[in-house]
Design a protein around this motif. Structure first.
Motif, PDB file in Angstrom:
ATOM      1  N   MET A   1       0.730  -1.101   0.036  1.00  0.00           N
ATOM      2  CA  MET A   1       0.067   0.068  -0.093  1.00  0.00           C
ATOM      3  C   MET A   1       0.809   1.210   0.074  1.00  0.00           C
ATOM      4  SD  MET A   1      -3.093   1.146   2.615  1.00  0.00           S
ATOM      5  CE  MET A   1      -2.217   1.436   3.958  1.00  0.00           C
ATOM      6  N   CYS A   2       2.093   1.134   0.838  1.00  0.00           N
ATOM      7  CA  CYS A   2       2.739   2.335   0.948  1.00  0.00           C
ATOM      8  C   CYS A   2       3.573   2.527  -0.207  1.00  0.00           C
ATOM      9  CB  CYS A   2       3.736   2.196   2.117  1.00  0.00           C
ATOM     10  SG  CYS A   2       2.989   2.365   3.637  1.00  0.00           S
ATOM     11  N   LEU A   3       3.959   1.465  -0.828  1.00  0.00           N
ATOM     12  CA  LEU A   3       4.784   1.691  -2.235  1.00  0.00           C
ATOM     13  C   LEU A   3       3.859   2.023  -3.403  1.00  0.00           C
ATOM     14  CD1 LEU A   3       7.346   1.170  -3.593  1.00  0.00           C
ATOM     15  CD2 LEU A   3       6.894  -1.173  -3.948  1.00  0.00           C
ATOM     16  N   GLU A   4       2.618   1.438  -3.366  1.00  0.00           N
ATOM     17  CA  GLU A   4       1.699   1.973  -4.237  1.00  0.00           C
ATOM     18  C   GLU A   4       1.473   3.542  -4.254  1.00  0.00           C
ATOM     19  OE1 GLU A   4      -2.858   1.470  -5.537  1.00  0.00           O
ATOM     20  OE2 GLU A   4      -1.833  -0.230  -4.506  1.00  0.00           O
ATOM     21  N   ALA A   5       1.275   4.072  -3.115  1.00  0.00           N
ATOM     22  CA  ALA A   5       0.936   5.533  -2.729  1.00  0.00           C
ATOM     23  C   ALA A   5       2.165   6.117  -3.271  1.00  0.00           C
ATOM     24  CB  ALA A   5       0.740   5.679  -1.198  1.00  0.00           C
ATOM     25  N   TYR A   6       3.605   5.793  -2.916  1.00  0.00           N
ATOM     26  CA  TYR A   6       4.675   6.442  -3.424  1.00  0.00           C
ATOM     27  C   TYR A   6       4.786   6.619  -4.935  1.00  0.00           C
ATOM     28  CZ  TYR A   6       9.579   7.329  -4.615  1.00  0.00           C
ATOM     29  OH  TYR A   6      10.991   7.895  -4.911  1.00  0.00           O
ATOM     30  N   LEU A   7       4.534   5.428  -5.558  1.00  0.00           N
ATOM     31  CA  LEU A   7       4.583   5.643  -7.167  1.00  0.00           C
ATOM     32  C   LEU A   7       3.345   6.275  -7.602  1.00  0.00           C
ATOM     33  CD1 LEU A   7       5.157   1.531  -7.292  1.00  0.00           C
ATOM     34  CD2 LEU A   7       6.551   3.356  -7.954  1.00  0.00           C
ATOM     35  N   GLN A   8       2.293   6.497  -6.984  1.00  0.00           N
ATOM     36  CA  GLN A   8       1.330   7.256  -7.444  1.00  0.00           C
ATOM     37  C   GLN A   8       1.986   9.042  -7.243  1.00  0.00           C
ATOM     38  OE1 GLN A   8      -2.128   6.168  -5.217  1.00  0.00           O
ATOM     39  NE2 GLN A   8      -2.929   4.656  -6.774  1.00  0.00           N
ATOM     40  N   GLY A   9       2.310   9.046  -6.020  1.00  0.00           N
ATOM     41  CA  GLY A   9       2.810  10.459  -6.042  1.00  0.00           C
ATOM     42  C   GLY A   9       3.846  10.741  -6.883  1.00  0.00           C
ATOM     43  N   GLN A  10       4.828   9.881  -7.321  1.00  0.00           N
ATOM     44  CA  GLN A  10       5.734  10.343  -8.226  1.00  0.00           C
ATOM     45  C   GLN A  10       5.315  10.101  -9.786  1.00  0.00           C
ATOM     46  OE1 GLN A  10       8.903  11.173  -7.167  1.00  0.00           O
ATOM     47  NE2 GLN A  10       7.911  11.355  -5.033  1.00  0.00           N
ATOM     48  N   ASP A  11       4.174   9.924  -9.837  1.00  0.00           N
ATOM     49  CA  ASP A  11       3.467   9.796 -11.198  1.00  0.00           C
ATOM     50  C   ASP A  11       4.254   8.728 -11.999  1.00  0.00           C
ATOM     51  OD1 ASP A  11       1.822  10.844 -13.340  1.00  0.00           O
ATOM     52  OD2 ASP A  11       3.616  12.070 -14.327  1.00  0.00           O
ATOM     53  N   LEU A  12       4.463   7.637 -11.214  1.00  0.00           N
ATOM     54  CA  LEU A  12       4.990   6.355 -11.868  1.00  0.00           C
ATOM     55  C   LEU A  12       3.801   5.182 -11.782  1.00  0.00           C
ATOM     56  CD1 LEU A  12       8.209   6.683  -9.959  1.00  0.00           C
ATOM     57  CD2 LEU A  12       8.082   7.240 -12.412  1.00  0.00           C
ATOM     58  N   TRP A  13       2.715   5.334 -11.194  1.00  0.00           N
ATOM     59  CA  TRP A  13       1.836   4.403 -11.028  1.00  0.00           C
ATOM     60  C   TRP A  13       1.299   3.853 -12.436  1.00  0.00           C
ATOM     61  CZ3 TRP A  13       1.053   0.404  -8.161  1.00  0.00           C
ATOM     62  CH2 TRP A  13      -0.002   0.008  -8.289  1.00  0.00           C
ATOM     63  N   GLU A  14       1.162   4.585 -13.456  1.00  0.00           N
ATOM     64  CA  GLU A  14       0.638   4.273 -14.570  1.00  0.00           C
ATOM     65  C   GLU A  14       1.518   3.253 -15.380  1.00  0.00           C
ATOM     66  OE1 GLU A  14       0.492   7.371 -13.756  1.00  0.00           O
ATOM     67  OE2 GLU A  14      -1.893   7.379 -13.468  1.00  0.00           O
ATOM     68  N   ILE A  15       2.922   3.623 -15.105  1.00  0.00           N
ATOM     69  CA  ILE A  15       3.972   2.905 -15.798  1.00  0.00           C
ATOM     70  C   ILE A  15       3.935   1.432 -15.051  1.00  0.00           C
ATOM     71  CG2 ILE A  15       6.455   2.516 -15.946  1.00  0.00           C
ATOM     72  CD1 ILE A  15       6.086   4.500 -17.519  1.00  0.00           C
ATOM     73  N   VAL A  16       3.704   1.408 -13.844  1.00  0.00           N
ATOM     74  CA  VAL A  16       3.599   0.175 -13.152  1.00  0.00           C
ATOM     75  C   VAL A  16       2.395  -0.678 -13.504  1.00  0.00           C
ATOM     76  CG1 VAL A  16       3.588  -1.075 -10.623  1.00  0.00           C
ATOM     77  CG2 VAL A  16       5.169   1.076 -11.111  1.00  0.00           C
ATOM     78  N   THR A  17       1.416  -0.021 -13.559  1.00  0.00           N
ATOM     79  CA  THR A  17       0.201  -0.805 -13.995  1.00  0.00           C
ATOM     80  C   THR A  17       0.084  -1.335 -15.410  1.00  0.00           C
ATOM     81  OG1 THR A  17      -1.092   1.119 -14.534  1.00  0.00           O
ATOM     82  CG2 THR A  17      -1.332   0.182 -12.102  1.00  0.00           C
ATOM     83  N   GLY A  18       0.960  -0.682 -16.341  1.00  0.00           N
ATOM     84  CA  GLY A  18       0.785  -0.916 -17.783  1.00  0.00           C
ATOM     85  C   GLY A  18      -0.069  -0.127 -18.457  1.00  0.00           C
ATOM     86  N   ALA A  19      -0.786   0.841 -17.596  1.00  0.00           N
ATOM     87  CA  ALA A  19      -1.624   1.976 -18.381  1.00  0.00           C
ATOM     88  C   ALA A  19      -0.744   2.770 -19.313  1.00  0.00           C
ATOM     89  CB  ALA A  19      -2.468   2.824 -17.453  1.00  0.00           C
ATOM     90  N   GLU A  20       0.365   3.207 -18.924  1.00  0.00           N
ATOM     91  CA  GLU A  20       1.142   4.013 -19.810  1.00  0.00           C
ATOM     92  C   GLU A  20       2.105   3.062 -20.467  1.00  0.00           C
ATOM     93  OE1 GLU A  20       4.387   7.851 -19.212  1.00  0.00           O
ATOM     94  OE2 GLU A  20       2.612   7.499 -17.753  1.00  0.00           O
TER      95      GLU A  20
END
Length: 105
Positions: A1-20
């Motif tokens: 959960m914390c790592l997901e929040a960090y990735l979202q905060g750094q604008d990296l979440w879309e890369i991790v989920t494959g959306a970008e």
């Protein structure tokens, strides 16, 4: 959960989920592709540096943030037998003072 929040905060979440997705290598989107690769590197760095040493082998050869995330998700899912065995081993190694956990209980 914390790592997901960090990735979202750094604008990296879309890369991790494959959306970008990675862009095709064309002269028209060379700059966008370069930026995507930088974000991909940042996401891989965040994921790999947050993993405990005993799990690194599972993602050492993986080059995509999405693949790393999916591997970790599979490793830490509640139905994962390997994870249950790992937790059982961790519990067996715990101590309370000079007593092992089984001696304590």
């Amino acid at each position: 959960m914390c790592l997901e929040a960090y990735l979202q905060g750094q604008d990296l979440w879309e890369i991790v989920t494959g959306a970008e997705k990675e862009l095709a290598d064309t002269p028209n989107n060379a700059e966008l592709r370069r930026k995507w690769k930088i974000k991909c590197g940042k996401a891989l760095f965040a994921l790999r540096t947050s993993i405990r040493e005993e799990f690194i082998e599972h993602v050492r050869e993986v080059n995509s943030p999405k693949e790393v995330w999916d591997t970790l998700k599979r490793l830490f899912s509640t139905k994962n037998i390997v994870r249950v065995q790992f937790l059982e081993n961790e519990l067996a190694m715990l101590t309370q003072g000079s007593l092992s956990i089984s001696e304590y209980f």
